[in-house]
Write a protein that holds these residues in place. Structure first.
Motif, PDB file in Angstrom:
ATOM      1  N   GLN A  40       0.623  -1.546   0.194  1.00 28.09           N
ATOM      2  CA  GLN A  40       0.183  -0.219  -0.099  1.00 28.09           C
ATOM      3  C   GLN A  40       1.187   1.146  -0.295  1.00 28.09           C
ATOM      4  O   GLN A  40       0.453   2.353  -0.496  1.00 28.09           O
ATOM      5  N   PRO A  41       1.521   1.709   0.803  1.00 29.61           N
ATOM      6  CA  PRO A  41       3.167   2.916   0.425  1.00 29.61           C
ATOM      7  C   PRO A  41       3.305   2.771  -0.905  1.00 29.61           C
ATOM      8  O   PRO A  41       3.423   4.426  -1.376  1.00 29.61           O
ATOM      9  N   GLN A  42       3.846   2.042  -1.459  1.00 28.85           N
ATOM     10  CA  GLN A  42       4.133   1.887  -2.823  1.00 28.85           C
ATOM     11  C   GLN A  42       2.951   2.618  -3.352  1.00 28.85           C
ATOM     12  O   GLN A  42       3.361   3.256  -4.370  1.00 28.85           O
ATOM     13  N   VAL A  43       2.134   2.000  -3.299  1.00 30.87           N
ATOM     14  CA  VAL A  43       0.515   2.748  -4.529  1.00 30.87           C
ATOM     15  C   VAL A  43       0.856   4.389  -4.111  1.00 30.87           C
ATOM     16  O   VAL A  43       0.418   4.976  -5.045  1.00 30.87           O
ATOM     17  N   ARG A  44       0.265   3.914  -2.721  1.00 32.32           N
ATOM     18  CA  ARG A  44       0.634   5.652  -2.471  1.00 32.32           C
ATOM     19  C   ARG A  44       1.174   6.347  -2.491  1.00 32.32           C
ATOM     20  O   ARG A  44       1.205   7.686  -3.606  1.00 32.32           O
ATOM     21  N   VAL A  45       2.318   6.114  -2.826  1.00 40.23           N
ATOM     22  CA  VAL A  45       3.685   7.078  -3.360  1.00 40.23           C
ATOM     23  C   VAL A  45       3.233   7.682  -4.886  1.00 40.23           C
ATOM     24  O   VAL A  45       3.730   8.297  -5.789  1.00 40.23           O
ATOM     25  N   ARG A  46       3.236   6.238  -5.246  1.00 38.15           N
ATOM     26  CA  ARG A  46       3.109   6.110  -7.475  1.00 38.15           C
ATOM     27  C   ARG A  46       2.156   7.539  -7.373  1.00 38.15           C
ATOM     28  O   ARG A  46       1.730   8.560  -8.369  1.00 38.15           O
ATOM     29  N   SER A  47       0.534   6.993  -6.762  1.00 34.42           N
ATOM     30  CA  SER A  47      -0.625   7.492  -7.028  1.00 34.42           C
ATOM     31  C   SER A  47      -0.288   9.313  -6.865  1.00 34.42           C
ATOM     32  O   SER A  47      -0.362   9.660  -6.946  1.00 34.42           O
ATOM     33  N   PHE A  48       0.522   9.481  -5.578  1.00 34.77           N
ATOM     34  CA  PHE A  48       0.816  11.256  -5.156  1.00 34.77           C
ATOM     35  C   PHE A  48       1.994  11.563  -6.052  1.00 34.77           C
ATOM     36  O   PHE A  48       1.525  12.866  -6.344  1.00 34.77           O
ATOM     37  N   ARG A  50       2.091  11.255  -9.604  1.00 36.37           N
ATOM     38  CA  ARG A  50       1.182  11.363 -10.665  1.00 36.37           C
ATOM     39  C   ARG A  50       0.285  12.224 -10.725  1.00 36.37           C
ATOM     40  O   ARG A  50       0.693  13.108 -11.384  1.00 36.37           O
ATOM     41  N   GLU A  51      -0.499  12.578  -8.941  1.00 34.18           N
ATOM     42  CA  GLU A  51      -1.120  13.632  -8.735  1.00 34.18           C
ATOM     43  C   GLU A  51      -0.065  14.846  -9.015  1.00 34.18           C
ATOM     44  O   GLU A  51      -0.636  15.998  -9.456  1.00 34.18           O
ATOM     45  N   LEU A  52       0.974  14.702  -8.644  1.00 31.83           N
ATOM     46  CA  LEU A  52       1.741  15.430  -8.651  1.00 31.83           C
ATOM     47  C   LEU A  52       2.522  16.286  -9.555  1.00 31.83           C
ATOM     48  O   LEU A  52       2.292  17.852  -9.980  1.00 31.83           O
ATOM     49  N   LEU A  53       2.648  15.840 -10.309  1.00 37.58           N
ATOM     50  CA  LEU A  53       2.844  15.810 -11.997  1.00 37.58           C
ATOM     51  C   LEU A  53       1.611  16.372 -12.748  1.00 37.58           C
ATOM     52  O   LEU A  53       2.432  17.043 -13.578  1.00 37.58           O
ATOM     53  N   GLU A  54       0.348  15.443 -12.921  1.00 37.21           N
ATOM     54  CA  GLU A  54      -0.754  15.970 -13.626  1.00 37.21           C
ATOM     55  C   GLU A  54      -1.012  17.933 -13.170  1.00 37.21           C
ATOM     56  O   GLU A  54      -1.372  18.882 -14.289  1.00 37.21           O
ATOM     57  N   THR A  55      -0.581  17.956 -11.901  1.00 39.72           N
ATOM     58  CA  THR A  55      -1.285  19.274 -11.833  1.00 39.72           C
ATOM     59  C   THR A  55      -0.413  20.645 -12.066  1.00 39.72           C
ATOM     60  O   THR A  55      -0.823  21.089 -12.414  1.00 39.72           O
ATOM     61  N   ALA A  56       1.075  19.711 -11.561  1.00 44.66           N
ATOM     62  CA  ALA A  56       2.683  20.609 -12.317  1.00 44.66           C
ATOM     63  C   ALA A  56       2.011  21.153 -13.772  1.00 44.66           C
ATOM     64  O   ALA A  56       2.234  22.445 -14.445  1.00 44.66           O
ATOM     65  N   ILE A  57       1.663  20.120 -14.729  1.00 43.93           N
ATOM     66  CA  ILE A  57       1.328  20.107 -15.638  1.00 43.93           C
ATOM     67  C   ILE A  57       0.137  21.141 -16.232  1.00 43.93           C
ATOM     68  O   ILE A  57       0.099  22.023 -16.757  1.00 43.93           O
ATOM     69  N   PHE A  58      -1.322  20.912 -15.655  1.00 42.36           N
ATOM     70  CA  PHE A  58      -2.188  21.627 -15.332  1.00 42.36           C
ATOM     71  C   PHE A  58      -1.704  23.359 -16.019  1.00 42.36           C
ATOM     72  O   PHE A  58      -2.559  23.786 -16.404  1.00 42.36           O
TER      73      PHE A  58
END
Length: 245
Positions: A40-48, A50-58
């Motif tokens: 679960q921690p690895q999944v949460r890190v990857r999700s975080f 990805r969301e950070l990159l998507e927000t930065a690109i936006f």
């Protein structure tokens, strides 16, 4: 005759270790349950991430879109007094003068390089009385701000401290002083026709302004945009006053 005890021969010797018991359903579930928290921690890190990159690109996308439409500038100098003062910050509308050459794609074909430009303004080109920001023709790294006085084909004349547009005296309520005439082809040489593809600009502080009287008409492709809003200092907040002749 084989003397091996019967129990040993059939594999049930009491001295041999018992075979391992098969895992029960409950034990298998417990093992799987123990493994889930480790993933679960690895999944949460990857999700975080990805969301950070998507927000930065936006955010970057929005920044470049807004930057292409509106840009801020700081007024430096007194050439636009009393309309605007040094130290004020303004927003400039870059979209309003957006234009393109409709014949540009045709010149990509062999033998069509000589096709002349045909500039289209989806909204409108600079108008008389507009306050515009533009690249200084003698040093494009600098931005100037002036008022549009003449359009392509207009006839201008400056005499007796007054400006005449197509033979009619301009009423310029934003001026505090007469229009001084500098030593250029538009001053003291009779009527002057604004060339095609250019506009004639002057500062509102006519006695302290480097403008078209000094360095000739301004090419339209040097115009950055229309001065739109004064946003700082707060007590000067408001729309930039344009004028219709």
């Amino acid at each position: 005759m084989d003397q091996t005890p019967l129990r040993r021969r059939i594999g049930i010797d009491a001295s041999a270790p018992p075979p391992p018991e098969p895992p029960s359903v409950n034990s298998t579930w417990e093992q799987l349950a123990d493994q889930v928290p480790e993933d679960q921690p690895q999944v949460r890190v990857r999700s975080f991430v990805r969301e950070l990159l998507e927000t930065a690109i936006f955010i970057l996308l929005i920044f470049f879109i807004v930057r292409g439409i509106v840009q801020n500038f700081k007024i430096e100098g007194t050439s636009m007094e009393p309309t605007m003062h040094t130290g004020e910050y303004i927003l400039v509308n870059k979209l309003i003068y957006f234009h393109f050459d409709i014949n540009a794609p045709l010149r990509l074909f062999p033998g069509q390089e000589a096709i002349p430009q045909k500039i289209i303004y989806p909204f409108h080109q600079p108008r008389r009385g507009d306050v515009v920001v533009f690249e200084y023709p003698r040093d494009v790294s600098k931005d100037y701000i002036k008022r549009v006085v003449g359009l392509p084909g207009d006839t201008l004349e400056i005499r007796d401290g007054k400006v005449f547009l197509n033979g009619i005296e301009l009423i310029e309520p934003y001026l505090d002083s007469p229009t001084a005439c500098m030593s250029s082809r538009v001053c003291g040489n009779g009527p002057f026709v604004v060339p095609e593809g250019t506009i004639f600009v002057m500062g509102d502080n006519r006695n302290n302004s480097s403008d078209s009287r000094e360095w000739d008409s301004l090419p339209l492709d040097r115009v950055v945009g229309q001065a739109w809003l004064i946003y700082y200092p707060i007590n000067q907040w408001g729309l930039v006053p344009h004028h219709e002749y």
